[in-house]
Write a protein that holds these residues in place. Structure first.
Motif, PDB file in Angstrom:
ATOM      1  N   PRO A  90      44.714  44.445  37.334  1.00 41.33           N
ATOM      2  CA  PRO A  90      44.989  43.037  37.665  1.00 41.33           C
ATOM      3  C   PRO A  90      46.059  42.392  36.778  1.00 41.33           C
ATOM      4  O   PRO A  90      46.767  41.492  37.214  1.00 41.33           O
ATOM      5  CB  PRO A  90      43.636  42.348  37.457  1.00 41.33           C
ATOM      6  CG  PRO A  90      42.627  43.420  37.645  1.00 41.33           C
ATOM      7  CD  PRO A  90      43.270  44.675  37.129  1.00 41.33           C
ATOM      8  N   HIS A 134      41.184  49.450  47.006  1.00 44.20           N
ATOM      9  CA  HIS A 134      41.030  48.707  45.759  1.00 44.20           C
ATOM     10  C   HIS A 134      39.619  48.177  45.597  1.00 44.20           C
ATOM     11  O   HIS A 134      38.869  48.052  46.562  1.00 44.20           O
ATOM     12  CB  HIS A 134      42.046  47.560  45.687  1.00 44.20           C
ATOM     13  CG  HIS A 134      41.832  46.465  46.689  1.00 44.20           C
ATOM     14  ND1 HIS A 134      41.066  45.361  46.428  1.00 44.20           N
ATOM     15  CD2 HIS A 134      42.291  46.317  47.960  1.00 44.20           C
ATOM     16  CE1 HIS A 134      41.054  44.568  47.495  1.00 44.20           C
ATOM     17  NE2 HIS A 134      41.791  45.129  48.439  1.00 44.20           N
ATOM     18  N   LEU A 184      43.659  48.906  41.796  1.00 46.85           N
ATOM     19  CA  LEU A 184      44.147  49.269  43.118  1.00 46.85           C
ATOM     20  C   LEU A 184      44.777  50.650  43.008  1.00 46.85           C
ATOM     21  O   LEU A 184      45.575  50.904  42.111  1.00 46.85           O
ATOM     22  CB  LEU A 184      45.173  48.228  43.576  1.00 46.85           C
ATOM     23  CG  LEU A 184      45.848  48.453  44.931  1.00 46.85           C
ATOM     24  CD1 LEU A 184      46.056  47.116  45.636  1.00 46.85           C
ATOM     25  CD2 LEU A 184      47.182  49.165  44.807  1.00 46.85           C
ATOM     26  N   PHE A 223      45.194  41.656  44.670  1.00 47.06           N
ATOM     27  CA  PHE A 223      45.073  43.014  45.209  1.00 47.06           C
ATOM     28  C   PHE A 223      45.061  43.031  46.739  1.00 47.06           C
ATOM     29  O   PHE A 223      45.573  43.942  47.361  1.00 47.06           O
ATOM     30  CB  PHE A 223      43.792  43.686  44.686  1.00 47.06           C
ATOM     31  CG  PHE A 223      43.916  44.233  43.287  1.00 47.06           C
ATOM     32  CD1 PHE A 223      45.152  44.361  42.666  1.00 47.06           C
ATOM     33  CD2 PHE A 223      42.779  44.658  42.595  1.00 47.06           C
ATOM     34  CE1 PHE A 223      45.259  44.875  41.382  1.00 47.06           C
ATOM     35  CE2 PHE A 223      42.874  45.177  41.312  1.00 47.06           C
ATOM     36  CZ  PHE A 223      44.123  45.287  40.705  1.00 47.06           C
ATOM     37  N   ALA A 271      47.647  45.149  48.753  1.00 41.86           N
ATOM     38  CA  ALA A 271      47.123  46.210  49.617  1.00 41.86           C
ATOM     39  C   ALA A 271      47.691  46.079  51.029  1.00 41.86           C
ATOM     40  O   ALA A 271      48.083  47.069  51.652  1.00 41.86           O
ATOM     41  CB  ALA A 271      45.604  46.169  49.656  1.00 41.86           C
TER      42      ALA A 271
END
Ligand SMILES: [Zn+2]
Length: 345
Positions: free
Chosen positions: A320, A302, A307, A287, A291
């Protein structure tokens, strides 16, 4: 049984049909709860309080404000914290009963994972909102010889049935083929009342308590149909169907849903202007890396569970395992393109 347990469950142990032996059986049993929305939260709540020893809670979705009207384990803090339903429910359940085991699983149930998710369970519970998953549960139940309890609610009306392989007809004995999407009313189109859900989920929970405690003689053998608005309560006598219909599942033992021949993996989430895109990955998504990539393009934040990325009128919720729910479109092809564009394949 330990005195703490005797005290905690004393009011139901005193109910003679359950007793201490029944309680002990509940404490030693495992259930897999498929779906933790309206039905699922009521089910999880009842079973945790009754002392079912191990509860696996599976749900693919996150919590939105419009869920709070009926999904009794969730609150505004869970919406603000962007928690997936399975995780939020597990936290509540642990606070209700710390002596049992709760395992949240954030995933979409499909033909590739269902046998692993239900394989060790004594009972499978239906907290889903769609026939695709119910047929999959039905296939797994018949194949493994494990009971499951069907429940469904729309508006003020609900149905439930207890399916014990070899002893009762299965779901496909009753309804051989699922109606095509869009042909049946859904919670989004017809609405749904919280108390109607609570009634059906409570019927499912009492059947679960009977099944797990060994009181099989007391099980419901009908298809029960209730309308809480106009007070109709119907029992459809379905027991006679067992072995009388040439059911593809429990008679012919063809598991079409489990074999993956039916159902899709990219699905529009009915009435929500959203599409789920499922891409299985061997490694969980990073993540932090994702991001960073998305930061210049839209608003992204997130936590450990998901996220959230907003751009150009679309809201991506990415899990995930690579699965994403994309709000802002009903077009499956468009959603796949957006996924490839922003999350990557
Ligand atoms: Zn059948």
């Amino acid at each position: 049984m330990a005195s703490e347990s005797l005290e905690r469950y004393s009011r139901q142990i005193r109910f003679p049909q359950l007793g201490e032996a029944g309680q002990l059986a509940l404490n030693n049993s495992r259930v897999t709860l498929c779906g933790c929305g309206a039905l699922g939260t009521v089910l999880a709540n009842h079973l945790a309080r009754a002392g079912v020893g191990s509860i696996r809670i599976i749900d693919r979705d996150f919590i939105e404000t419009h869920n709070l009207q009926r999904q009794i384990l969730f609150d505004e803090d869970d919406v603000a914290a962007n928690l997936p339903k399975a995780e939020a429910a597990a936290r509540k359940i642990r606070a209700i009963n710390s002596t049992i085991t709760v395992e949240p699983v954030v995933t979409d149930i499909d033909h590739t994972n269902i046998l692993d998710l239900v394989g060790d369970a004594d009972l499978i519970l239906d907290g889903t909102d769609n026939f695709e998953t119910r047929y999959l549960i039905n296939d797994a139940s018949i194949k493994l010889g494990k009971p499951w309890i069907y429940g469904g609610v729309i508006g003020s009306e609900g149905q439930t049935m207890t399916i014990v392989p070899g002893k009762t007809p299965c779901l496909r004995c009753l309804i051989e083929t699922a109606p095509p999407p869009g042909m049946t009313p859904t919670c989004e189109t017809a609405g749904v009342l919280g108390p109607a859900v609570a009634v059906i989920a409570s019927f499912e929970a009492i059947e679960a308590i009977k099944l797990l405690s060994g009181a099989w003689d007391a099980l419901n053998t009908h298809l029960i149909m209730v309308d809480v608005w106009d007070w109709t309560f119907r029992h459809l006598k379905v027991a006679g169907l067992l072995g009388k219909v040439d059911c593809p599942c429990c008679v012919q033992r063809r598991f079409e849903w489990l074999d993956g021949g039916m159902g899709s993996h990219t699905t529009t989430l009915c009435g929500r202007n959203a599409v789920q895109v499922a891409v299985r990955r061997s490694q969980p998504l990073d993540f932090r890396e994702l991001a960073q990539r998305l930061e210049g393009i839209g608003v992204v934040r997130h936590n450990a569970y998901m996220l959230r990325f907003t751009t150009d009128g679309y809201v991506f919720t990415v899990f995930p395992d690579g699965r994403a729910i994309i709000n802002g479109t009903n077009d499956v092809a468009k959603a796949r393109t957006l996924y490839a564009q922003y999350v990557g394949s």
